[in-house]
Design an enzyme around this catalytic site. Structure first.
Site, short mmCIF file in Angstrom:
data_model
loop_
_atom_site.label_atom_id
_atom_site.label_comp_id
_atom_site.label_asym_id
_atom_site.label_seq_id
_atom_site.Cartn_x
_atom_site.Cartn_y
_atom_site.Cartn_z
N GLU A 186 0.98 -1.30 -0.14
CA GLU A 186 -0.22 0.11 -0.03
C GLU A 186 0.90 1.18 0.10
O GLU A 186 1.77 1.31 0.93
CB GLU A 186 -0.92 -0.01 1.27
CG GLU A 186 -1.83 1.16 1.69
CD GLU A 186 -2.88 1.49 0.51
OE1 GLU A 186 -2.45 2.23 -0.45
OE2 GLU A 186 -4.12 1.38 0.67
N HIS B 116 -0.76 4.37 -0.78
CA HIS B 116 -1.71 5.45 -0.37
C HIS B 116 -1.69 6.70 -1.20
O HIS B 116 -1.76 7.82 -0.78
CB HIS B 116 -1.42 5.86 1.19
CG HIS B 116 -2.09 4.89 2.18
ND1 HIS B 116 -1.51 4.33 2.98
CD2 HIS B 116 -3.40 4.62 2.27
CE1 HIS B 116 -2.16 3.71 3.78
NE2 HIS B 116 -3.44 3.64 3.39
N GLU C 135 -0.19 -0.77 -4.65
CA GLU C 135 -1.56 0.14 -4.57
C GLU C 135 -1.15 1.66 -4.52
O GLU C 135 -0.24 2.16 -3.55
CB GLU C 135 -2.36 -0.38 -3.65
CG GLU C 135 -3.78 0.41 -3.46
CD GLU C 135 -4.86 -0.09 -2.53
OE1 GLU C 135 -5.50 0.78 -2.07
OE2 GLU C 135 -4.62 -1.41 -2.18
N GLU D 214 -9.83 3.42 -5.60
CA GLU D 214 -10.73 3.81 -4.57
C GLU D 214 -11.10 5.05 -4.75
O GLU D 214 -12.05 5.62 -4.19
CB GLU D 214 -10.04 3.60 -3.19
CG GLU D 214 -8.80 4.37 -2.91
CD GLU D 214 -8.14 3.89 -1.69
OE1 GLU D 214 -8.60 4.43 -0.70
OE2 GLU D 214 -7.41 2.74 -1.80
N HIS E 228 -12.14 -2.22 -3.43
CA HIS E 228 -11.75 -1.49 -2.18
C HIS E 228 -12.93 -1.64 -1.04
O HIS E 228 -14.17 -1.51 -1.23
CB HIS E 228 -11.56 -0.04 -2.26
CG HIS E 228 -11.34 0.63 -1.14
ND1 HIS E 228 -11.99 1.48 -0.47
CD2 HIS E 228 -10.04 0.69 -0.50
CE1 HIS E 228 -11.07 2.30 0.47
NE2 HIS E 228 -10.00 1.89 0.44
#
Length: 391
Positions: free
Chosen positions: A198, A200, A224, A250, A300
């Site tokens: 991840e 972000h 991600e 997302e 998500h």
């Protein structure tokens, strides 16, 4: 004609908890129909609680009294009255809650789980991966210790953010620390466990590539949001230079957004969020677009139990389903007990098979968990797992 008679919006939470999408506030929608049935929806918060809640009141003006079977028409009626819906997550989140709750009513009216109305079960088992599990993890040993406790409970896939407080840029030391965390996760857990990295959306392109290349050798299932979301034009370069599949979605709000990202070669795995991209039917359409390009889907799912139930209903039907996010292990007790009707056991997620979403609410807990105002704000950004945004 079956219509929407009553609309109730619940802001739920626990005041002492710091802001995070998986442990603080959620917004639950309750629709009561003219034939006496009840359907539930959910909208995300994440520093948007009151704006989304107010947008739900605006959407209610359009859906009040409408036939809840007319999902396409009701969404379009709102769309033609709105102006910024293509770019407004507050509006698409509110619409998603009403769309999901409408499907819940439809399924209950017809006596069928939603997945049977979307083509039936293609996937008998829904494999989940754990997220939110690594609170207060800083050292490689911290990550490994907590991951092993979940391995003992059947989990074989973990998403985590190893980048500490690095933001926009990442230092050489930051790359080294991230590499050490991922290396120890891989060596300690073995090749049979999937690691999902991840980011972000925190890095500018140059530093995203630097971080990604350092982690290639550990064979992550995907990485991600490696690049700031507004710099998406650099994603093809990242994919060309880093040998890890790119996942994102997302922050995308509709099927048109996903069609552009997919057709422009920006992504390998898409992650639509049913609670901000217009709900169940749009999620099914997005999945079909991805399937036509050979792209996998891993929805998500970071908010609450209605979102999980809605997402699982679509997961069952997708030929290109990959894996499903789960925060259930990290939820506070009030959120775990708010609804019953699906299970998360041994890394497998399953619905009850009951009509509609397949879930039932704890009415007492629904009333007792009401809060008001914005979610509490801690010293770390609300999108990180608590205690991990450290050098």
């Amino acid at each position: 004609m079956e219509t929407i008679k009553n609309i109730e919006i619940y802001e739920l939470g626990s005041p002492e908890e710091k802001s995070s999408p998986w442990s603080s506030t959620i917004l639950i929608l309750k629709l009561t129909s003219s034939d006496g049935r009840v359907g539930f929806g959910e909208a995300p918060t994440t520093m948007m609680t009151l704006p989304v809640k107010e947008s739900m009141n605006e959407v209610a003006r359009v859906f009040q009294g409408k036939n809840y079977f007319d999902i396409e028409k009701n969404l379009r009626d709102y769309y033609r009255n709105a102006f910024y819906v293509a770019k407004s997550v507050e509006e698409t989140a509110a619409l998603s809650a009403f769309e999901i709750a409408s499907w819940d009513l439809i399924g209950k009216n017809l006596g069928s789980p939603i997945y049977n109305l979307l083509g039936g079960r293609f996937n008998e088992k829904i494999r989940g991966y754990a997220n939110g599990w690594y609170s207060d993890c800083v050292s490689p040993e911290d990550f490994v210790s907590k991951a092993k406790s979940l391995v003992s409970r059947g989990y074989s896939a973990f998403k985590f953010d190893p980048f500490g407080s690095n933001y926009d840029k990442i230092t050489v030391d930051g790359v080294k620390k991230a590499q050490e965390i991922v290396a120890q996760m891989r060596s300690s857990l073995g090749e049979g466990v999937d690691l999902l990295i991840e980011c972000h959306g925190r890095f500018s392109p140059k530093y995203a590539i630097m971080a990604g290349k350092a982690l290639e050798e550990y064979n992550p299932l995907f990485i991600e949001e490696p690049i700031h979301p507004e710099l998406e034009r650099f994603l093809p370069e990242f994919r060309a230079r880093v040998d890890i599949p790119v996942a994102l979605g997302e922050r995308l709000l509709n099927k048109e957004d996903f069609a552009r990202y997919i057709s422009d070669g920006m992504v390998d795995v898409i992650q639509p969020d049913l609670t901000n991209s217009k709900g169940i039917l749009e999620a099914k359409k997005i999945g079909a677009i991805a399937e036509s390009f050979g792209i996998s889907v891993a929805y998500h799912n970071a908010f609450g139990p209605v979102q999980t139930a809605a997402t699982l209903n679509v997961d069952y039907t997708l030929p290109n389903f990959l894996i499903q996010e789960s925060f259930e292990e990290s939820w506070p007790s009030w959120k775990k007990n708010l609804f019953t009707g699906y299970s998360v056991e041994n890394c497998t997620m399953a619905l009850s098979g009951k009509p509609g979403l397949g879930i039932e609410v704890n009415e007492k807990l629904l009333e007792n968990s009401k809060v008001s105002g914005m979610e509490p704000l801690g010293t770390e950004p609300p999108w990180v797992v608590s205690g991990t945004f450290k050098p």
